[in-house]
Design an enzyme around this catalytic site. Structure first.
Site, PDB file in Angstrom:
ATOM      1  N   GLY A   1       0.831  -1.198   0.000  1.00  0.00           N
ATOM      2  CA  GLY A   1       0.000   0.000   0.000  1.00  0.00           C
ATOM      3  C   GLY A   1       0.861   1.242   0.000  1.00  0.00           C
ATOM      4  N   GLU A   2       0.347   2.315   0.600  1.00  0.00           N
ATOM      5  CA  GLU A   2       1.062   3.596   0.720  1.00  0.00           C
ATOM      6  C   GLU A   2       1.207   4.320  -0.610  1.00  0.00           C
ATOM      7  OE1 GLU A   2       4.864   3.066   2.592  1.00  0.00           O
ATOM      8  OE2 GLU A   2       4.041   1.918   4.274  1.00  0.00           O
TER       9      GLU A   2
END
Length: 348
Positions: free
Chosen positions: A315-316
């Site tokens: 993610g991120e």
């Protein structure tokens, strides 16, 4: 908090009349037709999104939306809720994986506090749009009120539009929120729709016992409400950061900007945006196929063809950042490569 909710911006339809000119320009380059495969299609896609035969992807902004989830009270995550705030501070210190990848591809990083359960110190790269300190526990009651959903959607749209107006050619979306794969699974289940079992994976790293607990909790949570309309589903099961990302997709599309969609959670937000405003589908470029269970099925369900498959599940916005150079290469093909006519005429 009392907030006036703005209407979501209108999304212009893609001008299909431009496709022939874009394809002719790509086919006329000094290369065999089709020799660059999907990069050629990507060049045409970016031209259609921006409404020009000279698309750009030089300036990119990663918006990392952060929020906490009351559903973590049920043990749906392998990590404690406090990790959300700790990771936000890590991003602001420039030490996260997203920061390193952003530096590698020359992208700006801004972090949005949509609903972190912590008081975050002011920082030049922090955008404070906290609606509340985390969502309610969706296993027991709706995660958000309808007003909170509308506020999150409008805020996300505003922030993406502001990034575009400030010069971003591409908006990359990322997220941080312990428990948000559980929320994304429920959104996919209702909005795709898909069997719940297909939508649930290990998230940040469950062991078998933790995964079994997550499955039981999400089955119980899903049974609590039969919501199926996008705003209702977001209210019942969504996250503040997820709803803001859905709004950001709409806001970026309203400015004719490509949205680089990261992994499972951002894809669930994009799915919500597509269900709210189908025209945004043409503006979403899906960066990669995540290793998280459910992501491939979600992508198949909306006929998305991701650019990369690297086994990512962080993610991120990390997958979105890794795909960014492909967009720049596609623009380079369109704007910098000589035409075959130039080569054959000796004009080069």
């Amino acid at each position: 908090m009392t907030t006036t909710v703005s209407a979501l911006p209108a999304v212009p339809a893609i001008d299909e009349a431009l496709r022939a000119a874009l394809r002719a320009k790509v086919d006329g380059k000094a290369k065999p037709p089709g020799a660059l495969g999907r990069i050629e299609d990507l060049a045409v896609r970016l031209g259609l999104i921006q409404g020009t035969t000279e698309p750009r992807a030089e300036n990119a902004t990663l918006l990392i939306f952060a929020g906490d989830h009351g559903l973590t009270e049920e043990g749906v995550s392998a990590y404690p809720q406090a990790v959300t705030a700790s990771m936000v501070r890590t991003f602001l210190a420039g030490r996260g994986t997203a920061n390193a990848f952003a530096r590698a591809v020359r992208a700006e990083v801004r972090v949005v506090d949509a609903g972190v359960v912590a008081n975050l110190a002011p920082h030049p790269d922090l955008i404070d749009r906290k609606i509340r300190r985390g969502t309610r526990n969706a296993a027991r009651e709706p995660a958000m009120t309808s007003h909170e959903v509308d506020t999150a959607l409008a805020t996300g749209a505003e922030l993406a539009a502001e990034a575009a107006d400030a010069g971003a050619d591409v908006i990359v979306l990322g997220e941080m929120g312990i428990g948000n794969t559980a929320s994304a699974s429920l959104l996919m289940h209702r909005l795709l729709p898909a069997p719940l079992a297909t939508c649930i994976g290990v998230g940040a790293g469950h062991d078998p016992a933790g995964l079994a607990r997550k499955r039981e909790t999400l089955a119980r949570t899903a049974a609590r409400s039969d919501a199926s309309l996008p705003r209702e589903v977001l209210a019942e099961f969504g996250g503040l950061e997820v709803a803001m990302m859905a709004g950001a997709v709409i806001g970026a599309a309203s400015r004719r900007r490509a949205v680089l969609v990261d992994g499972f959670i951002v894809s669930a937000a994009a799915l919500a945006a597509i269900r709210l405003e189908p025209a945004v589908r043409d503006y979403c470029i899906f960066a990669h196929s995540s290793a998280e269970r459910g992501h491939a099925a979600l992508l198949d369900g909306i006929a998305a063809d991701p650019l990369l498959d690297l086994g990512l599940r962080l993610g991120e916005g990390t997958g979105g950042l890794l795909a960014l150079p492909l967009l720049r290469a596609a623009c380079g093909l369109m704007n910098e490569v000589a035409s075959l006519d130039e080569v054959l005429s000796g004009a080069i």
